[in-house]
Design a protein around this motif. Sequence first.
Motif, PDB file in Angstrom:
ATOM      1  N   HIS A  88      29.853  44.328  43.748  1.00  0.00           N
ATOM      2  CA  HIS A  88      31.026  43.518  43.431  1.00  0.00           C
ATOM      3  C   HIS A  88      30.731  42.027  43.577  1.00  0.00           C
ATOM      4  O   HIS A  88      31.167  41.219  42.753  1.00  0.00           O
ATOM      5  N   ILE A 143      40.457  50.425  46.753  1.00  0.00           N
ATOM      6  CA  ILE A 143      41.282  49.322  46.266  1.00  0.00           C
ATOM      7  C   ILE A 143      41.049  48.065  47.101  1.00  0.00           C
ATOM      8  O   ILE A 143      40.933  46.959  46.571  1.00  0.00           O
ATOM      9  N   GLU A 144      40.959  48.238  48.422  1.00  0.00           N
ATOM     10  CA  GLU A 144      40.731  47.091  49.308  1.00  0.00           C
ATOM     11  C   GLU A 144      39.437  46.372  48.961  1.00  0.00           C
ATOM     12  O   GLU A 144      39.402  45.130  48.837  1.00  0.00           O
ATOM     13  N   ASP A 146      37.685  46.716  46.162  1.00  0.00           N
ATOM     14  CA  ASP A 146      37.723  46.330  44.757  1.00  0.00           C
ATOM     15  C   ASP A 146      38.369  44.959  44.586  1.00  0.00           C
ATOM     16  O   ASP A 146      37.980  44.159  43.732  1.00  0.00           O
ATOM     17  N   GLU A 147      39.354  44.663  45.440  1.00  0.00           N
ATOM     18  CA  GLU A 147      40.078  43.393  45.340  1.00  0.00           C
ATOM     19  C   GLU A 147      39.464  42.280  46.189  1.00  0.00           C
ATOM     20  O   GLU A 147      39.796  41.111  46.011  1.00  0.00           O
ATOM     21  N   ARG A 148      38.573  42.626  47.099  1.00  0.00           N
ATOM     22  CA  ARG A 148      38.126  41.663  48.106  1.00  0.00           C
ATOM     23  C   ARG A 148      37.506  40.404  47.515  1.00  0.00           C
ATOM     24  O   ARG A 148      37.780  39.294  47.965  1.00  0.00           O
ATOM     25  N   PHE A 151      40.191  39.147  43.810  1.00  0.00           N
ATOM     26  CA  PHE A 151      41.650  39.134  43.734  1.00  0.00           C
ATOM     27  C   PHE A 151      42.217  37.726  43.898  1.00  0.00           C
ATOM     28  O   PHE A 151      43.022  37.262  43.074  1.00  0.00           O
ATOM     29  N   THR A 154      41.584  35.534  40.930  1.00  0.00           N
ATOM     30  CA  THR A 154      42.409  35.900  39.780  1.00  0.00           C
ATOM     31  C   THR A 154      43.836  35.404  39.955  1.00  0.00           C
ATOM     32  O   THR A 154      44.441  34.850  39.024  1.00  0.00           O
ATOM     33  N   GLN A 173      50.521  37.835  41.853  1.00  0.00           N
ATOM     34  CA  GLN A 173      49.845  38.854  42.660  1.00  0.00           C
ATOM     35  C   GLN A 173      50.024  40.247  42.065  1.00  0.00           C
ATOM     36  O   GLN A 173      49.076  41.036  42.003  1.00  0.00           O
ATOM     37  N   ARG A 177      47.020  42.647  40.417  1.00  0.00           N
ATOM     38  CA  ARG A 177      46.747  44.032  40.837  1.00  0.00           C
ATOM     39  C   ARG A 177      46.837  44.992  39.654  1.00  0.00           C
ATOM     40  O   ARG A 177      46.052  45.944  39.554  1.00  0.00           O
ATOM     41  N   PHE A 180      43.660  44.605  37.719  1.00  0.00           N
ATOM     42  CA  PHE A 180      42.552  45.292  38.386  1.00  0.00           C
ATOM     43  C   PHE A 180      42.621  46.798  38.132  1.00  0.00           C
ATOM     44  O   PHE A 180      41.601  47.451  37.920  1.00  0.00           O
TER      45      PHE A 180
END
Length: 219
Positions: A88, A143-144, A146-148, A151, A154, A173, A177, A180
Amino acid sequence: MVVSESAMTGGGAAGGGPEGPAASLRAEQVAQTRAALVRAGRGLFGAKGFASTSVEDIATSARVTTGALYHHFPTKTAVFEAVFEQVHADMMEASLQASAGATDAIELLTAGFGVFLDKVLEPEVQRILISDGPAVLGLTRFIELDERHAFEATVAALEIATAQGVLNVEDPQTLARLLFGTLTRAGLLIASSAEPERTRDAVAATLRTMLSGFAAGPG
């Protein structure tokens, strides 16, 4: 008896003793070993998948003992998590480079998302992020992580574009999400497609159309 702070912490480094260089050397060796394990895990998870890779495989590939592996990572899943984050992070860096020349918010976001779609075409990335990621990590942790890395960037891009009147996004926000989630689904579509490159292009065009729907109207 009064004990100085330097004495309590080993003190010799302040006086130029050997503990400073020795500690630095140990820290470097620890970092090198961890990096070797993550590198080995990435190669094996990307080529064979999580289930077909053993702890012994990773240790052998990294040229360390299994004991050394367990010193850094308590489980094989922990190694996978570090690999997942590294993939990532690399993708985020590539996205920033790809979007550097964007002329507006829609171009910036689609360029960044395009990097993800391109990377999913690579078997290693596809297997780690799409095929194994959700199953190995569990949905919440997936998810945590993936967004770290992306997010906040974005959300910031959406907020700036809205403030400049380029986009009209009431809840950046939530939209971030949802985007994502769309990318995760896009990865699955590409991974299962008989024509992955054509599917990648179709997804990219659809994402651009979706983002264009948030373009601010005149006035």
